[in-house]
Design a protein around this motif. Structure first.
Motif, PDB file in Angstrom:
ATOM      1  N   SER A 122     107.114  30.335  87.694  1.00 38.97           N
ATOM      2  CA  SER A 122     107.869  29.293  86.988  1.00 38.97           C
ATOM      3  C   SER A 122     108.259  28.156  87.918  1.00 38.97           C
ATOM      4  O   SER A 122     108.481  27.030  87.463  1.00 38.97           O
ATOM      5  CB  SER A 122     109.121  29.873  86.341  1.00 38.97           C
ATOM      6  N   ALA A 138     106.441  26.514  89.953  1.00 38.77           N
ATOM      7  CA  ALA A 138     105.413  25.467  89.840  1.00 38.77           C
ATOM      8  C   ALA A 138     105.589  24.687  88.544  1.00 38.77           C
ATOM      9  O   ALA A 138     105.400  23.458  88.505  1.00 38.77           O
ATOM     10  CB  ALA A 138     104.022  26.092  89.908  1.00 38.77           C
ATOM     11  N   VAL A 139     105.961  25.382  87.472  1.00 33.87           N
ATOM     12  CA  VAL A 139     106.178  24.716  86.183  1.00 33.87           C
ATOM     13  C   VAL A 139     107.362  23.765  86.273  1.00 33.87           C
ATOM     14  O   VAL A 139     107.316  22.634  85.761  1.00 33.87           O
ATOM     15  CB  VAL A 139     106.377  25.752  85.061  1.00 33.87           C
ATOM     16  N   TYR A 140     108.434  24.180  86.942  1.00 35.20           N
ATOM     17  CA  TYR A 140     109.606  23.306  87.089  1.00 35.20           C
ATOM     18  C   TYR A 140     109.247  22.058  87.917  1.00 35.20           C
ATOM     19  O   TYR A 140     109.699  20.948  87.630  1.00 35.20           O
ATOM     20  CB  TYR A 140     110.774  24.047  87.746  1.00 35.20           C
ATOM     21  N   GLU A 141     108.427  22.278  88.938  1.00 38.34           N
ATOM     22  CA  GLU A 141     108.007  21.136  89.755  1.00 38.34           C
ATOM     23  C   GLU A 141     107.183  20.160  88.913  1.00 38.34           C
ATOM     24  O   GLU A 141     107.365  18.940  88.994  1.00 38.34           O
ATOM     25  CB  GLU A 141     107.206  21.606  90.968  1.00 38.34           C
ATOM     26  N   LEU A 142     106.265  20.688  88.106  1.00 41.52           N
ATOM     27  CA  LEU A 142     105.462  19.832  87.222  1.00 41.52           C
ATOM     28  C   LEU A 142     106.335  19.107  86.209  1.00 41.52           C
ATOM     29  O   LEU A 142     106.127  17.916  85.912  1.00 41.52           O
ATOM     30  CB  LEU A 142     104.403  20.655  86.480  1.00 41.52           C
ATOM     31  N   SER A 143     107.328  19.795  85.697  1.00 41.23           N
ATOM     32  CA  SER A 143     108.247  19.195  84.729  1.00 41.23           C
ATOM     33  C   SER A 143     108.995  18.039  85.369  1.00 41.23           C
ATOM     34  O   SER A 143     109.159  16.972  84.751  1.00 41.23           O
ATOM     35  CB  SER A 143     109.213  20.259  84.227  1.00 41.23           C
ATOM     36  N   GLN A 197     107.965  16.223  87.885  1.00 46.55           N
ATOM     37  CA  GLN A 197     107.012  15.135  88.104  1.00 46.55           C
ATOM     38  C   GLN A 197     106.736  14.385  86.804  1.00 46.55           C
ATOM     39  O   GLN A 197     106.625  13.157  86.788  1.00 46.55           O
ATOM     40  CB  GLN A 197     105.695  15.691  88.673  1.00 46.55           C
ATOM     41  N   ILE A 198     106.616  15.109  85.688  1.00 46.25           N
ATOM     42  CA  ILE A 198     106.381  14.473  84.391  1.00 46.25           C
ATOM     43  C   ILE A 198     107.559  13.581  84.024  1.00 46.25           C
ATOM     44  O   ILE A 198     107.379  12.451  83.516  1.00 46.25           O
ATOM     45  CB  ILE A 198     106.108  15.524  83.305  1.00 46.25           C
TER      46      ILE A 198
END
Length: 114
Positions: free
Chosen positions: A97, A99-104, A106-107
């Protein structure tokens, strides 16, 4: 009348030979003693039977307790193993998760820029 005999200090043989104790009394005493012995024998037989039953029930209870304890131990062991597996899955999910938080994040930054 029997207590008078003891006071005179007569031996058992003298008592019987002098007919100081009526024969019917002795016959009744013997019959009562035999009846009491017979009843005692029956009571002992019933006691023996009851003790056998109690022992059998105790053995069955101990077997049931042993079986239950074994099954409980097995269930606890399985539950602990499943809980460890669940915790490892949760840890893996948390690690993935990140990595998902990091992507979130960045988005969100890209959205702000647009």
């Amino acid at each position: 009348r029997f207590y008078d005999i003891e006071d005179k200090g007569l031996s058992e043989l003298e008592i019987l030979s002098q007919d100081l104790i009526p024969k019917q009394f002795l016959l009744n005493l013997e019959a009562e003693a035999l009846a009491a012995a017979s009843e005692l024998g029956m009571l002992m037989t019933m006691l023996h039977s009851s003790m056998e039953k109690i022992t059998g029930i105790s053995v069955q209870s101990m077997s049931a307790l042993s079986f239950s304890t074994d099954k409980l131990t097995e269930s606890i062991t399985n539950s602990v193993a499943q809980m460890n597996s669940f915790l490892l899955s949760c840890q893996e999910l948390e690690n993935n998760s990140k990595a998902v938080y990091e992507l979130s994040a960045q988005i969100l930054e890209i959205k702000k820029m647009l």
